[in-house]
Design a protein around this motif. Sequence first.
Motif, short mmCIF file in Angstrom:
data_model
loop_
_atom_site.label_atom_id
_atom_site.label_comp_id
_atom_site.label_asym_id
_atom_site.label_seq_id
_atom_site.Cartn_x
_atom_site.Cartn_y
_atom_site.Cartn_z
N THR A 227 0.82 -1.03 -0.01
CA THR A 227 0.01 0.02 0.09
C THR A 227 0.95 1.20 -0.20
O THR A 227 1.90 1.32 0.47
N ASP B 37 -1.58 9.43 0.48
CA ASP B 37 -2.63 8.43 0.61
C ASP B 37 -4.05 9.52 1.04
O ASP B 37 -4.11 9.35 2.23
N ALA C 44 -6.54 7.60 3.27
CA ALA C 44 -6.12 7.08 4.50
C ALA C 44 -5.95 8.20 5.26
O ALA C 44 -6.06 7.98 6.74
N LEU D 208 -9.09 8.01 -7.50
CA LEU D 208 -8.86 7.46 -6.05
C LEU D 208 -8.97 6.12 -5.72
O LEU D 208 -8.50 5.39 -5.13
N THR E 279 -4.32 2.33 -1.45
CA THR E 279 -4.49 2.92 -0.27
C THR E 279 -4.65 2.03 0.84
O THR E 279 -4.96 0.91 0.62
#
Length: 312
Positions: free
Chosen positions: A2, A8, A11, A189, A194
Amino acid sequence: MTAAVGSDPIARLATLPGVTDAVAAARTSVDTLLRHRVMRRDSARVTAEASLRTARASAALDGHDIALDDLRAHLGHDLRPATAADGSGSFRTALGAVRLYAELGTLRDTWEHAPRQALARMHVLVARGLIADADLGRPRVATWPDPGAASAAMDDPLGSPAGPVGPLGLGPAPTPAEATARLDGLTALLMARTAAPAIIVAAIVEGELLAIRPFGGFDGIIARAAGRLVLISRGLDPKAVTATDVGHIEAGRIDGHRTYANTYAKAYADAVHAYTRADTHGVGAWIMHYAQAVELGARESLAICEAIARAD
């Protein structure tokens, strides 16, 4: 592997006040549901019943509140619509939601690789027989609502109870160009790596689609189905047994909101409005509401498991 949290953006939302605890509580409830003994031998029955209940709740959130037993009377043995369902627009819309939720699992691969194609297919599933075939799966090409068009043509085509504008009273939707840009951003996205929990991703997907209103009709049902699909595809709820949209309604009851525009949607509407403010407090409030809905939806499905266990 990730992406690092610093690069991110989804996140980073886990650091908002209260979000981590709300997401953890929801995850615990889903895990408890998945460990129920009925899930080991009869998960398909739980999936079918949870899908029916959450589809009915999703339609109710848009003002199409049809009794569960009335819907069930028009379904086949696998809890899919079995009749053409003559009747009110609300009844046909609720059956469209049932059809969409029953077929949602078939869209998992498409969603993971081509989210916009999956959204178009969702529109076809829910709106088939309710709008012109030529408009199925097509994003709106006019600002919504169009001041020069009849409201029924651009709001819910079947005349759901609506404030200004739409069942959640969100006001005018973004222009088609703005909606396209936001959909592009949302797709980017979704396709990026992520570290965000599935619940946060699902909340952002649902919130963005509610704000964008890409089709100009049935957008609420599609947004909630997309959130459910995120929970399925990202492994939180792989068997689609959590009745999250029932949880949206139950959250309103817990908050003391009994009726809103002929639905139980006041808490839901308030949370969506908070999200559309686009500030950190509003986004965090929306994610916490969504997590609470997942938690309460898992409890609804635990009750389904217990009912099946008692009947066997």
